[in-house]
Design an enzyme around this catalytic site. Structure first.
Site, PDB file in Angstrom:
ATOM      1  N   CYS A 109     -28.057 -12.332  34.458  1.00 35.58           N
ATOM      2  CA  CYS A 109     -28.203 -12.236  35.911  1.00 35.58           C
ATOM      3  C   CYS A 109     -29.515 -11.589  36.330  1.00 35.58           C
ATOM      4  O   CYS A 109     -29.971 -11.772  37.462  1.00 35.58           O
ATOM      5  CB  CYS A 109     -27.031 -11.466  36.513  1.00 35.58           C
ATOM      6  SG  CYS A 109     -25.421 -12.235  36.204  1.00 35.58           S
ATOM      7  N   HIS A 246     -29.383  -9.224  43.592  1.00 36.13           N
ATOM      8  CA  HIS A 246     -28.533 -10.167  42.873  1.00 36.13           C
ATOM      9  C   HIS A 246     -27.189 -10.229  43.573  1.00 36.13           C
ATOM     10  O   HIS A 246     -26.584  -9.204  43.885  1.00 36.13           O
ATOM     11  CB  HIS A 246     -28.371  -9.701  41.427  1.00 36.13           C
ATOM     12  CG  HIS A 246     -27.324 -10.451  40.673  1.00 36.13           C
ATOM     13  ND1 HIS A 246     -27.251 -11.828  40.657  1.00 36.13           N
ATOM     14  CD2 HIS A 246     -26.283 -10.011  39.905  1.00 36.13           C
ATOM     15  CE1 HIS A 246     -26.224 -12.202  39.910  1.00 36.13           C
ATOM     16  NE2 HIS A 246     -25.628 -11.127  39.446  1.00 36.13           N
ATOM     17  N   ASN A 276     -21.493 -15.692  42.465  1.00 38.63           N
ATOM     18  CA  ASN A 276     -22.499 -15.175  41.547  1.00 38.63           C
ATOM     19  C   ASN A 276     -23.117 -16.346  40.788  1.00 38.63           C
ATOM     20  O   ASN A 276     -22.487 -16.923  39.913  1.00 38.63           O
ATOM     21  CB  ASN A 276     -21.850 -14.174  40.584  1.00 38.63           C
ATOM     22  CG  ASN A 276     -22.837 -13.539  39.628  1.00 38.63           C
ATOM     23  OD1 ASN A 276     -23.967 -13.992  39.486  1.00 38.63           O
ATOM     24  ND2 ASN A 276     -22.406 -12.481  38.963  1.00 38.63           N
TER      25      ASN A 276
END
Length: 319
Positions: A109, A246, A276
């Protein structure tokens, strides 16, 4: 400096109700714990490189530039089409780019932040002049659809920034990437990992996560890395126009903003619509921030992310 921004989201939208029909969960449970309302899943046969190419083409159009002006492609991904060659070389071919070089960055990520830092280093060193920095993921392919703690959280998509060298003063009034802060600590591997791989199982594996411990690490480390990057750029929190984090979990985003003493009014949030998307989440949020009219020329933007490894980092740039 940033010349263009692009995005791609698969056509298929998966609302929380889709999971309600398949596992023991509910729309209220997902929203309250993550802030996610829907996400996009890639169609059968749709690949990470295809999504990355689409985002890259839009970034080029946004910049009004041709692929012949690009000399470097960096793709941040944990879900490449193949073990090798790199997804980036597939993007290079798909764009019709016959010069320069291309490579992947794998920091899960945090991948896009790591890719931005690499792009900046290549430009500063004189190796590159114009870099396509892309985050692209098909996380739907590595989800355990019976694990309600993880399968509801992730989605697919791609985002791209076109970064070009420009002459500046060397001060923080310059436009472009001003500083970066990168970190990792392999002792935390068990908090977020995939239980397969080439040299272990010979399979792609499925995503596994320890949610509560990861949450505690995320808020602390994201705030610290953002502070470090701001310090390197000679900024304080009051100089920041936008945090573009993020997009993992609304509670992590809120907790990090609080630690940084920043209002949520200055945070670009897309987690409700995208879920996500790992390395794609920051460039997708940058695209949305510009599209909404939030991010404007000369705004100071902080991007920060944490992912499996653990790996985490932040980049400060002036739009």
């Amino acid at each position: 400096m940033v010349r263009g921004v692009g995005h791609y989201l698969p056509e298929r939208i998966v609302p929380n109700s889709w999971f309600e029909e398949r596992i023991d969960t509910s729309d209220d449970w997902i929203r309250s714990r993550s802030g996610i309302e829907r996400r996009h899943f890639a169609a059968e046969g749709e690949t990470t490189s295809q999504m990355a190419i689409a985002a890259a083409k839009e970034a080029l159009r946004d910049a009004g530039m041709g692929v012949d002006q690009v000399d470097t492609v960096i793709v941040a991904t944990s879900t490449p089409d193949l073990t090798f060659p790199s997804c980036a070389t597939m993007v290079q071919a798909g764009l019709g780019m016959t010069k320069g070089f291309a490579f992947d960055v794998q920091a899960v990520c945090a991948g896009f932040v790591f890719a931005l830092a690499n792009a900046n280093a290549l430009i500063v060193s004189g190796q590159s002049k114009c870099v396509l920095v892309i985050g692209a993921e098909t996380f739907s392919r590595i989800l355990d659809m019976e694990d309600r703690s993880t399968c509801v959280l992730f989605g697919d998509g791609a985002g791209a920034l076109l970064i070009e060298a420009a002459t500046g003063t060397g001060e923080n009034t310059d436009r472009g990437i001003l500083s970066s802060d990168l970190n990792s600590d392999g002792r935390y591997r068990e908090m977020l990992y995939v239980d397969g791989g080439v040299s272990t199982t010979g399979t792609a594996g499925k995503l596994r996560m320890q949610g509560n411990p990861l949450f505690r690490q995320a808020v602390e480390k994201l705030a610290a890395t953002a502070d470090a990057a701001l310090g390197k750029a000679g900024f304080t929190h009051t100089d920041v126009d936008w945090i573009v984090p993020h997009q993992a979990n609304i509670r992590i985003i809120q907790g990090t903003a609080k630690k940084l003493d920043m209002s949520m009014d200055n945070v670009v949030v897309t987690v409700q619509d995208h879920g996500n998307t790992s390395a794609a989440s920051i460039p997708l949020a940058l695209y949305e921030g510009k599209k909404r009219g939030q991010i404007r020329e000369n705004d100071v933007v902080v991007t920060e992310a944490i992912g499996g490894g653990l790996a985490w980092g932040a980049v400060v740039l002036r739009w």
